[in-house]
Design an enzyme around this catalytic site. Sequence first.
Site, PDB file in Angstrom:
ATOM      1  N   ILE A   1     -22.482 -16.228  56.203  1.00 22.28           N
ATOM      2  CA  ILE A   1     -22.292 -14.810  56.526  1.00 22.28           C
ATOM      3  C   ILE A   1     -21.668 -14.085  55.333  1.00 22.28           C
ATOM      4  O   ILE A   1     -22.087 -12.984  54.965  1.00 22.28           O
ATOM      5  CB  ILE A   1     -21.414 -14.654  57.792  1.00 22.28           C
ATOM      6  CG1 ILE A   1     -22.113 -15.296  58.990  1.00 22.28           C
ATOM      7  CG2 ILE A   1     -21.127 -13.181  58.072  1.00 22.28           C
ATOM      8  CD1 ILE A   1     -21.238 -15.428  60.233  1.00 22.28           C
TER       9      ILE A   1
ATOM     10  N   ASP B   1      -7.932 -22.660  48.274  1.00 24.59           N
ATOM     11  CA  ASP B   1      -7.877 -23.030  49.681  1.00 24.59           C
ATOM     12  C   ASP B   1      -7.183 -21.924  50.467  1.00 24.59           C
ATOM     13  O   ASP B   1      -6.201 -21.345  50.018  1.00 24.59           O
ATOM     14  CB  ASP B   1      -7.111 -24.342  49.833  1.00 24.59           C
ATOM     15  CG  ASP B   1      -7.349 -24.962  51.187  1.00 24.59           C
ATOM     16  OD1 ASP B   1      -8.130 -25.923  51.272  1.00 24.59           O
ATOM     17  OD2 ASP B   1      -6.756 -24.456  52.184  1.00 24.59           O
TER      18      ASP B   1
ATOM     19  N   LEU C   1     -13.505 -14.036  56.724  1.00 20.73           N
ATOM     20  CA  LEU C   1     -14.615 -14.759  57.350  1.00 20.73           C
ATOM     21  C   LEU C   1     -14.376 -16.262  57.327  1.00 20.73           C
ATOM     22  O   LEU C   1     -15.298 -17.047  57.543  1.00 20.73           O
ATOM     23  CB  LEU C   1     -15.925 -14.455  56.603  1.00 20.73           C
ATOM     24  CG  LEU C   1     -16.227 -12.977  56.307  1.00 20.73           C
ATOM     25  CD1 LEU C   1     -17.470 -12.864  55.436  1.00 20.73           C
ATOM     26  CD2 LEU C   1     -16.430 -12.193  57.584  1.00 20.73           C
TER      27      LEU C   1
ATOM     28  N   SER D   1     -15.606 -13.852  67.368  1.00 22.22           N
ATOM     29  CA  SER D   1     -16.743 -14.602  67.899  1.00 22.22           C
ATOM     30  C   SER D   1     -17.142 -14.075  69.273  1.00 22.22           C
ATOM     31  O   SER D   1     -16.478 -14.341  70.273  1.00 22.22           O
ATOM     32  CB  SER D   1     -16.337 -16.072  67.993  1.00 22.22           C
ATOM     33  OG  SER D   1     -17.198 -16.780  68.846  1.00 22.22           O
TER      34      SER D   1
ATOM     35  N   TYR E   1     -12.064 -23.086  69.776  1.00 16.15           N
ATOM     36  CA  TYR E   1     -12.546 -22.093  68.811  1.00 16.15           C
ATOM     37  C   TYR E   1     -12.307 -20.677  69.338  1.00 16.15           C
ATOM     38  O   TYR E   1     -11.755 -19.823  68.653  1.00 16.15           O
ATOM     39  CB  TYR E   1     -14.034 -22.348  68.578  1.00 16.15           C
ATOM     40  CG  TYR E   1     -14.669 -21.539  67.469  1.00 16.15           C
ATOM     41  CD1 TYR E   1     -14.600 -21.973  66.145  1.00 16.15           C
ATOM     42  CD2 TYR E   1     -15.372 -20.371  67.736  1.00 16.15           C
ATOM     43  CE1 TYR E   1     -15.207 -21.248  65.129  1.00 16.15           C
ATOM     44  CE2 TYR E   1     -15.984 -19.647  66.728  1.00 16.15           C
ATOM     45  CZ  TYR E   1     -15.896 -20.089  65.421  1.00 16.15           C
ATOM     46  OH  TYR E   1     -16.495 -19.370  64.427  1.00 16.15           O
TER      47      TYR E   1
ATOM     48  N   ASN F   1     -24.862 -14.711  67.853  1.00 18.93           N
ATOM     49  CA  ASN F   1     -25.335 -15.858  67.072  1.00 18.93           C
ATOM     50  C   ASN F   1     -26.118 -15.392  65.852  1.00 18.93           C
ATOM     51  O   ASN F   1     -27.305 -15.058  65.965  1.00 18.93           O
ATOM     52  CB  ASN F   1     -26.257 -16.730  67.929  1.00 18.93           C
ATOM     53  CG  ASN F   1     -25.524 -17.377  69.069  1.00 18.93           C
ATOM     54  OD1 ASN F   1     -24.980 -16.694  69.941  1.00 18.93           O
ATOM     55  ND2 ASN F   1     -25.488 -18.688  69.060  1.00 18.93           N
TER      56      ASN F   1
END
Lengths: 305, 305
Positions: free
Chosen positions: A12, A50, A70, A114, A139, A168
């Site tokens: 993405i 990181d 993201l 999400s 999640y 999705n």
Amino acid sequence: MRAVVLGGNGFIGSHVVDALLANGHKVTVFDRAMERYRDPLPGVDYMLGDFADKMALAEALNGKDVVFHLVSTTFPGTANLDPKADVTSNLIGTLSMIETMTSLGIGRLVYLSSGGTVYGTAPSHPIPEDYPLNPINSYGIVKVAIEHYLEMFRVNHGLQPIAIRAANPFGPRQRHTGVQGVVATFMRKVRDGQPIEIWGDGCVVRDFLHVADLAALCVKAAQSDFCGAVNVGSGQGRSLLELIEALSDVSGQRIAPNFKPGRKIDVPYSVLDITRASKVLGWKPATGFRDGLRETWEWVQQSSA
Amino acid sequence: MRAVVLGGNGFIGSHVVDALLANGHKVTVFDRAMERYRDPLPGVDYMLGDFADKMALAEALNGKDVVFHLVSTTFPGTANLDPKADVTSNLIGTLSMIETMTSLGIGRLVYLSSGGTVYGTAPSHPIPEDYPLNPINSYGIVKVAIEHYLEMFRVNHGLQPIAIRAANPFGPRQRHTGVQGVVATFMRKVRDGQPIEIWGDGCVVRDFLHVADLAALCVKAAQSDFCGAVNVGSGQGRSLLELIEALSDVSGQRIAPNFKPGRKIDVPYSVLDITRASKVLGWKPATGFRDGLRETWEWVQQSSA
């Protein structure tokens, strides 16, 4: 805008970077690794590091107008295996990042949430943003906690967060990890002549959104001053059986999936109401389903991955 | 039942222990310290240890039928100061504890959630359990995340959790920390001849619940097989001004509070709908408001703390 895209070398993220460049913005990418499927883009400042490295992150954020977050260290299907690691890396990592934003005086945050997990087991109609959040996997639980903290930091610390609850996404450069991205997984299997497996009877309904449409919305979100949650989807639900049929059509191959027992973790129906995105951001999905599949199929055929 | 009460030497915990003993159950207390206001009770097994010490906790849980989880390392008013610490100690600590429960084969968990924070800015009517969870402070955000994980572990690992969303408990042995327990705080100030401060105009409405009623509900919860969330409150909202009036009455002193500017973190109205507790647990609050205040006032007068 001077934008930093955390996770900008991922699937993405790479499309968000494209959309930012196309709109003339200055882009810094912060990611663990370089893009898998493309060479570095001219004009983009790449910083490898990181998400848990607070100093490296602060360096990447410094001087920016907007942060696109993201980064997710886990996937919907596997986060349940180690909820503590999920909480530590994603929730605590995001809290650290927000602290860095506020100490650097950066207000605008576009957070990729999400749409497929925050609502949990949803009703059989498109879900609006004010539907209760009842996530049923780790999640989604972590995404919801992060959204709650975004609102808290908005009220108490002047953060200007917008949470993008994405359906999705599919499209070029999506990996076939086997745990996320059913379009990418199915297409590779078709290309490689492998059987396609479907958990359940294939009537599970999802909202397949072309990634370029998602990326366009993320850029519009950054440019707006709306704070809160916004669904982004295709506006239409499609079952896995419909996806298989469209894939057969696009690939010119007759696809006969193997059906396996359903999984508890799969939400039966998940389609988003995208009215708010249209109203507050003036956004609408622009890519037709088959057009998007065709473009993705072409990329999958050219790609060796 | 063989019960272990995590946080059993705290204010609410000590009353849960009393209720368990009164019902003939076998009680183990796991806490950081011994009770502040009472000597150890005969027949109770006390184990001192830290909630973060996984081995000590496993030892306390081993062989029990039910776990009462009343540990909170933070308070509603101060958790915002360090959300990362809140998440680490309470959320990750609870996930560790649940893992220990499942590995020891213990199913029943009575978790003390928070009716005053999980719903966030609530409507001006008593809130039922299915009202959307929109916490606006870190304390509530973490409680909501824990409740979501309880449900996930119920579905995936056979945990049998019940989350008790408690209103504002008061009663003997409540500390006057200054950040929680307005009844305890006010009573000490009246006793010590100090001025009472009210943030805002005193019209903030709360649901003051006698701690013995809460403890009785916790024991009924453990004995039932209901899983999910249950509100527990007095069934009636009272403003801080009404509380002051009742306190004046009970203490025989004329109390004139100092009014200070309102705080963002205070939910204006928070009263719980307790219909479900009545239906699924056969519970009702048994202590009248003034009776409860009178009992508490007597204890505060006798106590030096």
